[in-house]
Design an enzyme around this catalytic site. Structure first.
Site, mmCIF file in Angstrom:
data_model
loop_
_atom_site.group_PDB
_atom_site.id
_atom_site.type_symbol
_atom_site.label_atom_id
_atom_site.label_comp_id
_atom_site.label_asym_id
_atom_site.label_seq_id
_atom_site.Cartn_x
_atom_site.Cartn_y
_atom_site.Cartn_z
ATOM 1 N N GLU A 1 -6.754 103.838 11.211
ATOM 2 C CA GLU A 1 -6.585 102.492 10.646
ATOM 3 C C GLU A 1 -5.094 102.147 10.534
ATOM 4 O O GLU A 1 -4.686 101.014 10.758
ATOM 5 C CB GLU A 1 -7.275 102.431 9.276
ATOM 6 C CG GLU A 1 -7.007 101.186 8.445
ATOM 7 C CD GLU A 1 -7.654 99.927 9.013
ATOM 8 O OE1 GLU A 1 -8.473 100.043 9.942
ATOM 9 O OE2 GLU A 1 -7.315 98.826 8.533
ATOM 10 N N ASP B 1 -9.444 80.486 27.241
ATOM 11 C CA ASP B 1 -9.926 80.753 25.872
ATOM 12 C C ASP B 1 -10.328 82.220 25.779
ATOM 13 O O ASP B 1 -10.148 82.970 26.738
ATOM 14 C CB ASP B 1 -11.125 79.837 25.529
ATOM 15 C CG ASP B 1 -11.233 79.580 24.028
ATOM 16 O OD1 ASP B 1 -11.099 80.541 23.254
ATOM 17 O OD2 ASP B 1 -11.433 78.420 23.625
ATOM 18 N N SER C 1 7.903 94.326 20.739
ATOM 19 C CA SER C 1 8.209 94.511 22.164
ATOM 20 C C SER C 1 8.386 93.188 22.898
ATOM 21 O O SER C 1 8.838 93.182 24.045
ATOM 22 C CB SER C 1 7.090 95.319 22.835
ATOM 23 O OG SER C 1 6.961 96.568 22.218
ATOM 24 N N HIS D 1 -4.352 115.675 7.646
ATOM 25 C CA HIS D 1 -3.048 115.835 6.978
ATOM 26 C C HIS D 1 -3.019 115.074 5.653
ATOM 27 O O HIS D 1 -2.114 115.252 4.856
ATOM 28 C CB HIS D 1 -1.883 115.418 7.897
ATOM 29 C CG HIS D 1 -1.819 113.969 8.251
ATOM 30 N ND1 HIS D 1 -1.369 113.518 9.468
ATOM 31 C CD2 HIS D 1 -2.136 112.842 7.578
ATOM 32 C CE1 HIS D 1 -1.408 112.202 9.508
ATOM 33 N NE2 HIS D 1 -1.868 111.773 8.370
ATOM 34 N N HIS D 2 -4.022 114.223 5.425
ATOM 35 C CA HIS D 2 -4.155 113.567 4.120
ATOM 36 C C HIS D 2 -4.782 114.502 3.098
ATOM 37 O O HIS D 2 -4.914 114.145 1.933
ATOM 38 C CB HIS D 2 -5.025 112.310 4.242
ATOM 39 C CG HIS D 2 -4.427 111.256 5.107
ATOM 40 N ND1 HIS D 2 -3.654 110.241 4.607
ATOM 41 C CD2 HIS D 2 -4.464 111.056 6.443
ATOM 42 C CE1 HIS D 2 -3.248 109.454 5.599
ATOM 43 N NE2 HIS D 2 -3.729 109.935 6.722
ATOM 44 N N ARG E 1 1.121 108.832 -8.521
ATOM 45 C CA ARG E 1 0.719 107.464 -8.181
ATOM 46 C C ARG E 1 -0.496 107.071 -9.027
ATOM 47 O O ARG E 1 -1.119 107.924 -9.672
ATOM 48 C CB ARG E 1 0.393 107.357 -6.693
ATOM 49 C CG ARG E 1 -0.762 108.226 -6.271
ATOM 50 C CD ARG E 1 -0.876 108.345 -4.760
ATOM 51 N NE ARG E 1 -1.295 107.100 -4.131
ATOM 52 C CZ ARG E 1 -1.892 107.042 -2.937
ATOM 53 N NH1 ARG E 1 -2.149 108.152 -2.239
ATOM 54 N NH2 ARG E 1 -2.238 105.898 -2.411
ATOM 55 N N TYR F 1 -2.791 103.056 12.518
ATOM 56 C CA TYR F 1 -2.338 102.688 13.869
ATOM 57 C C TYR F 1 -2.971 101.392 14.318
ATOM 58 O O TYR F 1 -2.376 100.639 15.091
ATOM 59 C CB TYR F 1 -2.593 103.842 14.839
ATOM 60 C CG TYR F 1 -1.770 105.029 14.438
ATOM 61 C CD1 TYR F 1 -0.419 105.082 14.751
ATOM 62 C CD2 TYR F 1 -2.302 106.029 13.655
ATOM 63 C CE1 TYR F 1 0.375 106.118 14.316
ATOM 64 C CE2 TYR F 1 -1.519 107.077 13.213
ATOM 65 C CZ TYR F 1 -0.181 107.113 13.544
ATOM 66 O OH TYR F 1 0.604 108.134 13.087
ATOM 67 N N LYS G 1 9.030 104.870 21.841
ATOM 68 C CA LYS G 1 9.059 103.419 21.560
ATOM 69 C C LYS G 1 10.386 103.019 20.928
ATOM 70 O O LYS G 1 11.012 102.046 21.352
ATOM 71 C CB LYS G 1 7.913 103.037 20.630
ATOM 72 C CG LYS G 1 6.584 103.047 21.329
ATOM 73 C CD LYS G 1 5.485 102.599 20.429
ATOM 74 C CE LYS G 1 4.290 102.182 21.259
ATOM 75 N NZ LYS G 1 4.535 101.014 22.083
ATOM 76 N N THR H 1 6.102 107.859 19.376
ATOM 77 C CA THR H 1 6.742 106.846 18.521
ATOM 78 C C THR H 1 8.235 106.806 18.808
ATOM 79 O O THR H 1 8.851 105.745 18.880
ATOM 80 C CB THR H 1 6.476 107.137 17.032
ATOM 81 O OG1 THR H 1 5.080 107.393 16.862
ATOM 82 C CG2 THR H 1 6.877 105.973 16.154
ATOM 83 N N HIS I 1 -5.902 95.425 -4.652
ATOM 84 C CA HIS I 1 -4.682 95.075 -3.903
ATOM 85 C C HIS I 1 -4.716 95.731 -2.527
ATOM 86 O O HIS I 1 -4.462 95.067 -1.505
ATOM 87 C CB HIS I 1 -3.450 95.539 -4.693
ATOM 88 C CG HIS I 1 -2.215 95.702 -3.876
ATOM 89 N ND1 HIS I 1 -1.454 94.625 -3.450
ATOM 90 C CD2 HIS I 1 -1.590 96.796 -3.370
ATOM 91 C CE1 HIS I 1 -0.420 95.061 -2.737
ATOM 92 N NE2 HIS I 1 -0.482 96.376 -2.678
ATOM 93 N N TRP J 1 -8.567 102.619 -2.843
ATOM 94 C CA TRP J 1 -9.168 102.048 -1.626
ATOM 95 C C TRP J 1 -9.904 103.102 -0.826
ATOM 96 O O TRP J 1 -10.736 102.792 0.003
ATOM 97 C CB TRP J 1 -8.101 101.362 -0.775
ATOM 98 C CG TRP J 1 -7.286 102.271 0.102
ATOM 99 C CD1 TRP J 1 -6.330 103.138 -0.293
ATOM 100 C CD2 TRP J 1 -7.369 102.383 1.522
ATOM 101 N NE1 TRP J 1 -5.796 103.794 0.796
ATOM 102 C CE2 TRP J 1 -6.421 103.353 1.929
ATOM 103 C CE3 TRP J 1 -8.145 101.768 2.510
ATOM 104 C CZ2 TRP J 1 -6.224 103.716 3.257
ATOM 105 C CZ3 TRP J 1 -7.951 102.135 3.836
ATOM 106 C CH2 TRP J 1 -7.007 103.096 4.200
ATOM 107 N N SER K 1 -16.718 91.969 11.041
ATOM 108 C CA SER K 1 -15.785 90.977 11.571
ATOM 109 C C SER K 1 -14.775 91.642 12.513
ATOM 110 O O SER K 1 -14.506 91.140 13.613
ATOM 111 C CB SER K 1 -15.059 90.296 10.403
ATOM 112 O OG SER K 1 -13.967 89.562 10.878
ATOM 113 N N SER K 2 -14.249 92.789 12.105
ATOM 114 C CA SER K 2 -13.274 93.504 12.950
ATOM 115 C C SER K 2 -13.905 93.959 14.257
ATOM 116 O O SER K 2 -13.291 93.865 15.317
ATOM 117 C CB SER K 2 -12.730 94.731 12.224
ATOM 118 O OG SER K 2 -12.018 94.341 11.092
ATOM 119 N N HIS L 1 -6.936 107.258 8.972
ATOM 120 C CA HIS L 1 -5.678 107.467 9.670
ATOM 121 C C HIS L 1 -5.534 106.590 10.903
ATOM 122 O O HIS L 1 -4.512 105.902 11.043
ATOM 123 C CB HIS L 1 -5.403 108.930 9.984
ATOM 124 C CG HIS L 1 -3.956 109.066 10.353
ATOM 125 N ND1 HIS L 1 -2.952 109.093 9.419
ATOM 126 C CD2 HIS L 1 -3.335 109.025 11.559
ATOM 127 C CE1 HIS L 1 -1.785 109.098 10.025
ATOM 128 N NE2 HIS L 1 -1.988 109.056 11.324
#
Lengths: 158, 527
Positions: free
Chosen positions: B257, B108, B270, B304-305, B452, B259, B333, B330, B79, B144, B171-172, B255
């Site tokens: 990722e 294009d 925006s 921090h993870h 979890r 953002y 924003k 943040t 998932h 994951w 691809s990314s 991390h």
């Protein structure tokens, strides 16, 4: 004498490209280098491949942005000068034999081709232009040079 | 020249798309590719969503109900991989493909063939990833994050998962390179960097982040592969390696990722808020700098993870402080969006509802993130349902709501028809109610100590789990309404004007609706 200078729209300057690339190179190499020093050298390998890909894309864009074509039409000759990177080419045709022809795209979402020169020896110009720019150039050139036989027939028919 | 050629030339003025399947396989048109990205992402939303529903069905009551624990783990892992790499990232790549050329006045993308290839890698990678569920031993089940040594104990699925992740990464990367070159090289005359719309800016910074961190993921998973099959010991303690270092590698990618996913969402919001507030965006330049600051800070907060893994006190303090610093840009924003709405002539069409919903609920996810940035309390929250609630608030009512808002916002421009506003609002309210019912109780579960990634739990957690599962099914089925609205809009409806909304800002609103197959063949002049 009529002189046309054709150039693609290109907002990327060599300075911007260099600055951008150096910044991303520095960040990526610091990161990948640190991992390599810690013994995880495959990170550096992938970073190198990726940076090469980005460099190639930026280089191709800059090179494309420097492309120029000059079409000079005087009373005797039609001269096409093409500058693509270091390559230079010149095509000279006698004006009475030169024709202009907008050739349809082979598939409907492909670009058309604008050909100039005697039938059978014509060269393509403005390949980097957008469709509408190419059509406008064709219209302008057709005012100076006779259209190719097919195009002439179309004008008669319409 | 034959008359046939001339006849084709007449067609050439329309210069529309080819017909049939080959159009989609061979297309290099940014709008076609954008559409394919979006359809693919929507499909993956339901594939990944189905897995989430299996998880929530199992957790509806304590005890083992429907699936065995091994399959439960496969569902949570797949998932996450499907939703991150197969759904939300391709969704924003779809928006980028559709909108960036139109926003910068380009005909294009800069590298159209590369664009085609970067999309077509996705279905193959996703198929490979999903096919692992049918292999001996089942699909990936180590989460994951793929932490070793657990991930190395997987079945046949392991190398296929790694290869699928590689393909998705390639691809990314190709999409990022294309987006960078397009933004730098294809802007219309007069469009300086600081005049670029916020969505373009956020994608430029996102692409930069992707270039920075993707090699780390690629290297990390490759080293897992070599540890398993080629006798290396990067992460094997028995051979002198250190599995904890994989966590550093993974989160150095993982991390940013977050953002990479949320910055394009910021960009979309925006655009929506100024349009429906009928005011220009407050503090355009400060938004750009805030985005760049978030991008920079995202590189220096990864550990921090890993507070509970153990690290020197100085390290803990550094990662705690740097993480809390992210609240500053943040906050800029959030305040700028609020200031844009302040004294605006606000109306609440569906895109605005989703944008305002984003603003509220992303803030909830942001605040719970701040709580976990505090190392002492993170020891309590770590690996509990509190973190599940936190990141789902960022990803679902955050990123996904922004994507849904963006879809409603630009759907009339894409299709030429207005969507059904009433149904759109129903979709928003159903989604908002159910998404909160789904994720908010998970805060309580986490604070009460529910871990979890478990298929069974103590009976004290039963009530909130039941509500959460009800929310999950409600939210999942609500999204079918979105599919209906989109199909209805594509098939017909009130004709949309070029501007679509009262006072939209940007070049994309200067072209007719639906946007012609080729736009900006003559570059617009930006003043």
């Amino acid at each position: 004498m009529h002189l046309f200078e054709l150039s693609p729209n290109c907002s990327l300057t060599p300075g911007t490209a260099t600055l951008f690339y150096l910044s991303i190179l520095a960040v990526t190499l610091v990161v990948a280098g640190a991992f390599a020093v810690a013994g995880f050298w495959p990170v550096l390998l992938f970073a190198g491949l990726e940076l090469l890909g980005l460099a190639a894309a930026l280089h191709a864009s800059l090179r494309r942005g420097r492309n120029r074509e000059f079409i000079r039409i005087d009373e005797r000759d039609v001269v096409v000068n093409r500058c693509a990177g270091r390559r230079r080419a010149e095509y000279r045709f006698a004006r009475p034999w030169a024709r202009v022809q907008l050739q349809a795209a082979p598939a409907s979402n492909w670009p058309s081709r604008l050909l100039i020169g005697p039938v059978g020896r014509a060269v393509e110009v403005g390949a980097f232009l957008t469709e509408s720019e190419r059509r406008r150039l064709n219209t302008r050139l057709a005012q100076l040079l006779p259209p190719a036989p097919g195009a002439l027939r179309r004008i008669v028919e319409t | 020249m034959s008359a046939t050629t001339e006849h084709a030339h007449d067609h050439d003025h329309d210069h529309g798309p080819a017909r049939g399947l080959m159009r989609w396989i061979t297309t290099t048109n940014h709008k076609d590719i954008g559409t394919m990205y979006l359809v693919f992402a929507l499909t993956m939303l339901f594939v990944g969503g189905l897995m989430a529903l299996i998880v929530r069905a199992e957790l509806f009551q304590p005890g083992i109900q429907f699936v065995n624990p091994a399959f439960f783990n496969q569902m949570t892992t797949t998932h996450a991989l499907v939703m991150l790499f197969g759904m939300i990232m391709p969704a924003f790549a779809g928006f980028a493909n559709w909108m960036i050329p139109m926003m910068i006045g380009a005909p294009d993308m800069a590298l159209p063939r590369l664009n085609n290839w970067s999309f077509w890698l996705l279905p193959f990678a996703a198929t490979m990833l999903l096919s692992t569920l049918f292999m001996p031993g089942g699909g990936p089940a180590a989460g994951w994050t793929m932490y070793p040594p657990l991930s190395l104990q997987g079945g046949d699925s392991f190398p296929f998962t790694i290869f699928a992740v590689h393909l998705l990464g390639i691809s990314s990367i190709m999409a990022s390179i294309n987006i960078i070159v397009t933004i730098l090289n294809m802007r219309a005359p007069g469009m300086t960097l600081l005049k670029m719309p916020l969505f373009v800016w956020t994608w430029l910074i996102t692409a930069y982040l992707l270039i920075g961190v993707m090699p780390v993921l690629a290297g990390g998973v490759t080293m897992l592969l070599t540890d398993q099959f080629f006798g290396t010991s990067f992460f094997q303690a028995a051979g002198g390696g250190d599995p904890v270092l994989f966590q550093h590698i993974f989160w150095f990618f993982g991390h940013p990722e977050v953002y990479i996913i949320i910055l394009p969402a910021f960009g979309i919001v925006s655009h929506i808020i100024p349009t429906f507030s009928r005011k220009p965006l407050f503090g355009h330049e400060s938004m750009v700098f805030a985005t760049a600051s978030i991008g920079f800070l995202s590189f220096i907060v990864w550990a921090h993870h890993m507070f509970t893994v153990g690290m020197p006190l100085a390290g803990t303090l550094f990662f705690m402080m740097s993480t809390m610093l992210i609240a500053v840009p943040t906050g800029v924003k959030i305040f700028n969006w609020t200031a844009t709405m302040w004294r605006g002539s606000i109306s609440f069409e569906t895109p605005m509802l989703f944008a305002v919903g984003f603003l509220f609920m992303f803030s909830i996810g942001g605040f719970s993130g701040l709580m976990m940035a505090l190392a002492p309390v993170d020891f309590q929250y770590h690996d509990t349902y509190f973190i599940v609630a936190h990141f789902h608030y960022v990803m679902v009512p955050g990123a996904l709501f922004a994507a849904l808002g963006g879809a409603y916002y630009w759907l009339p421009k894409w299709t030429g028809h207005m969507y059904d506003e009433k149904l759109g609002k129903v979709h928003f309210w159903l989604s908002t109610i159910f998404v909160n019912l789904l994720f908010f109780p998970q805060h309580f579960l986490g604070l009460a100590g529910m871990p979890r990634r478990i298929p069974d739990y103590a009976t004290q957690f039963a009530d909130w789990n039941m509500w959460s599962s009800v929310g999950a099914f409600g939210f999942g089925f609500s999204q079918l309404l979105f599919v209906y609205i989109v199909i209805k809009c594509v098939r017909g409806g009130e004709k949309a004007s070029a501007k679509v909304w009262d006072r939209p800002f940007g070049l994309e609103w200067t072209v007719p609706s639906p946007a012609p197959y080729h736009t900006f063949e003559k570059a617009p002049e930006i003043k």
